[in-house]
Design a protein around this motif. Sequence first.
Motif, PDB file in Angstrom:
ATOM      1  N   LEU A   6      32.993  65.813  38.425  1.00  0.00           N
ATOM      2  CA  LEU A   6      32.501  65.226  40.029  1.00  0.00           C
ATOM      3  C   LEU A   6      31.640  66.010  41.082  1.00  0.00           C
ATOM      4  O   LEU A   6      32.830  67.211  41.354  1.00  0.00           O
ATOM      5  N   ALA A   7      30.982  65.547  41.569  1.00  0.00           N
ATOM      6  CA  ALA A   7      30.675  66.856  42.708  1.00  0.00           C
ATOM      7  C   ALA A   7      29.655  66.257  43.792  1.00  0.00           C
ATOM      8  O   ALA A   7      29.359  64.415  43.930  1.00  0.00           O
ATOM      9  N   ALA A   8      29.754  66.798  44.953  1.00  0.00           N
ATOM     10  CA  ALA A   8      29.246  66.266  46.144  1.00  0.00           C
ATOM     11  C   ALA A   8      29.326  67.050  46.960  1.00  0.00           C
ATOM     12  O   ALA A   8      29.176  68.234  46.974  1.00  0.00           O
ATOM     13  N   HIS A   9      27.729  66.236  47.533  1.00  0.00           N
ATOM     14  CA  HIS A   9      27.127  67.467  48.882  1.00  0.00           C
ATOM     15  C   HIS A   9      28.240  67.396  50.397  1.00  0.00           C
ATOM     16  O   HIS A   9      27.811  66.474  50.563  1.00  0.00           O
ATOM     17  N   ARG A  10      28.316  68.405  49.962  1.00  0.00           N
ATOM     18  CA  ARG A  10      28.604  68.375  51.676  1.00  0.00           C
ATOM     19  C   ARG A  10      28.244  70.210  52.308  1.00  0.00           C
ATOM     20  O   ARG A  10      29.051  70.682  52.035  1.00  0.00           O
ATOM     21  N   PRO A  11      27.535  69.855  52.714  1.00  0.00           N
ATOM     22  CA  PRO A  11      26.415  70.854  54.134  1.00  0.00           C
ATOM     23  C   PRO A  11      26.934  71.327  54.985  1.00  0.00           C
ATOM     24  O   PRO A  11      28.084  70.619  55.423  1.00  0.00           O
ATOM     25  N   GLY A  12      26.594  72.082  56.266  1.00  0.00           N
ATOM     26  CA  GLY A  12      28.014  72.996  57.031  1.00  0.00           C
ATOM     27  C   GLY A  12      27.200  74.365  56.842  1.00  0.00           C
ATOM     28  O   GLY A  12      26.525  75.219  57.628  1.00  0.00           O
ATOM     29  N   VAL A  13      27.565  75.144  55.287  1.00  0.00           N
ATOM     30  CA  VAL A  13      28.047  76.043  55.488  1.00  0.00           C
ATOM     31  C   VAL A  13      27.196  76.472  54.369  1.00  0.00           C
ATOM     32  O   VAL A  13      27.905  75.611  52.869  1.00  0.00           O
ATOM     33  N   PRO A  14      26.750  77.102  53.361  1.00  0.00           N
ATOM     34  CA  PRO A  14      26.082  77.742  52.203  1.00  0.00           C
ATOM     35  C   PRO A  14      27.370  77.904  51.662  1.00  0.00           C
ATOM     36  O   PRO A  14      26.913  79.382  50.382  1.00  0.00           O
ATOM     37  N   MET A  15      28.089  76.757  51.084  1.00  0.00           N
ATOM     38  CA  MET A  15      29.303  77.435  50.251  1.00  0.00           C
ATOM     39  C   MET A  15      29.700  76.119  49.277  1.00  0.00           C
ATOM     40  O   MET A  15      29.092  75.433  49.666  1.00  0.00           O
ATOM     41  N   VAL A  16      30.245  76.512  48.164  1.00  0.00           N
ATOM     42  CA  VAL A  16      30.407  75.343  47.136  1.00  0.00           C
ATOM     43  C   VAL A  16      32.172  75.774  46.627  1.00  0.00           C
ATOM     44  O   VAL A  16      32.289  76.498  46.897  1.00  0.00           O
ATOM     45  N   GLU A  17      33.183  74.576  47.228  1.00  0.00           N
ATOM     46  CA  GLU A  17      34.338  74.346  46.384  1.00  0.00           C
ATOM     47  C   GLU A  17      34.199  74.511  45.097  1.00  0.00           C
ATOM     48  O   GLU A  17      34.038  73.560  44.979  1.00  0.00           O
ATOM     49  N   LEU A  18      35.578  75.051  44.473  1.00  0.00           N
ATOM     50  CA  LEU A  18      35.710  74.283  43.051  1.00  0.00           C
ATOM     51  C   LEU A  18      37.394  74.321  42.451  1.00  0.00           C
ATOM     52  O   LEU A  18      37.859  75.679  43.232  1.00  0.00           O
ATOM     53  N   ARG A  19      37.074  73.456  42.291  1.00  0.00           N
ATOM     54  CA  ARG A  19      38.627  72.672  41.464  1.00  0.00           C
ATOM     55  C   ARG A  19      38.945  72.497  40.044  1.00  0.00           C
ATOM     56  O   ARG A  19      37.568  72.000  39.716  1.00  0.00           O
ATOM     57  N   SER A  59      40.519  66.681  31.517  1.00  0.00           N
ATOM     58  CA  SER A  59      40.072  68.243  32.388  1.00  0.00           C
ATOM     59  C   SER A  59      39.639  67.516  33.510  1.00  0.00           C
ATOM     60  O   SER A  59      38.766  66.972  33.263  1.00  0.00           O
ATOM     61  N   THR A  60      39.659  67.529  34.705  1.00  0.00           N
ATOM     62  CA  THR A  60      38.676  67.723  36.156  1.00  0.00           C
ATOM     63  C   THR A  60      37.643  68.739  36.505  1.00  0.00           C
ATOM     64  O   THR A  60      39.113  69.589  37.376  1.00  0.00           O
ATOM     65  N   LEU A  61      36.716  68.710  36.995  1.00  0.00           N
ATOM     66  CA  LEU A  61      36.511  69.667  37.768  1.00  0.00           C
ATOM     67  C   LEU A  61      35.502  69.143  38.451  1.00  0.00           C
ATOM     68  O   LEU A  61      34.363  68.028  39.201  1.00  0.00           O
ATOM     69  N   VAL A  62      35.977  69.817  39.914  1.00  0.00           N
ATOM     70  CA  VAL A  62      35.387  68.918  41.229  1.00  0.00           C
ATOM     71  C   VAL A  62      34.858  70.473  41.825  1.00  0.00           C
ATOM     72  O   VAL A  62      34.833  71.358  42.477  1.00  0.00           O
TER      73      VAL A  62
END
Length: 456
Positions: free
Chosen positions: A48-61, A215-218
């Motif tokens: 599952l992938a979502a575009h959430r800008p604001g800071v140039p980072m990516v969170e992974l779970r 398994s699920t990767l977000v």
Amino acid sequence: MTSTTHRSADEIGRTELGPRPLPPLGPTRAVPLPDVEERVLPNGLRVLAAHRPGVPMVELRLRVPFAGDEPEHPAVAELLASTLLTGTATRDRVGIDDELAAVGADLGVNVDPERLQIGGSGLADGLPDLLGVLADVLTAATHPDGEVARERDRLVERISVARAQPRTIAREALQRKRFGDHPITREMPTGEAVAAVTVEQVRALHAAALVPGGSTLVLVGDIDPANAIAQVEKAVSGWVSDSPARELSTPPPITPSDLLLVHRAGSVQSQLRLSAPALRRHDPRYAALQLANLVFGGYFSSRWMENVREDKGYTYGAHSGIEFVPGGAVLGVETDVASDVTAPALLETRYELGRITAVPPTAAEVDAARAYAVGSLLISLDNQGGLASTLSALAADGLGIDWLRAHPARLESVTVEQVAEAALEFFAPTAFTGVVVGDADVIGARVRALGGITGP
């Protein structure tokens, strides 16, 4: 020179006619939630992938179902999680750390009876490097002999300390009381069990259970979702298995029963832990139960907190909440009190449980709980990490962004009558079981006099 007089907070908050009235609450600010792109890769991994800008980072779970029925499974799983990032066929511990640091990234691993989770974050531009390290540890972690020995010794020491803590003792006793011998109760292995784990067991469990199917990767961040999913597919193409990940079976339903008195010699405090059946998020009554829980003990302004902390001074904190388990949910009611007020605190807790069923929440109480529930939800989603964690938890429960997007409106639409019905059904004192942990020689006589207690 002009003299300035500073008014106190109390002076500012009052007028000649009395306390200054608070302004009405404004409309709830909506947090725009992004669309989520989803795909199941050829190896069975759901992304599952979502575009959430604001800071140039990516969170992974990354969530991998990681259940096991074998008695030694919790100990082996803990040691596997502790050594997963300590070396692969091509990277040692320092190499992994350096490569992650080069793209502002970090990874951490934790495990419980239900799942193993790898979480972290990094610069969005460094996502391919972050995924490269992740894929390497998933497919080629070697769990080096020296690292396993070092982590084993550290875990044994940490577990011995944790197992002496009152909250750990209370949690284990509660889990056994409500779920019996089900594997969900094995949240922390013994130090002896960890000390007996071999390197071969760790490597064998990795090969058999750390698999992509199920398994699920977000991923949430300043990313292009389609491109990010393509990067994941490329990175984990070598992560394959013929067997799916191991889902934890549904634990038995909670059976209402007397509280169990658990003796802890010499304790100057007691732990009260009560539990009852609750509702999954799927249930249309869940929002009403969520508000009923807040009115009872789910936040600082709740009835129970006002009673046992603000009025009686029995405790620094009392909390109730909904805990999700495979196939269901449970209510938890917990507080820690001094030994000499254990019986009074239990009496007041039972009183408040009875009161919320007999004296339903008022409109003012429901409105305050509603504002808190909606506000805290929106705050938790107003950053990349909070959204990633929530999406991961929802995905494990078979829900997605649409449920999340609609939940504030569900909370807003719940009536006072519906909250009262939920309180009557789920907070009745007769619905609960639980434990009281403390020095039975000190608290036993008074607690037993209240009735509904078994044990020494």
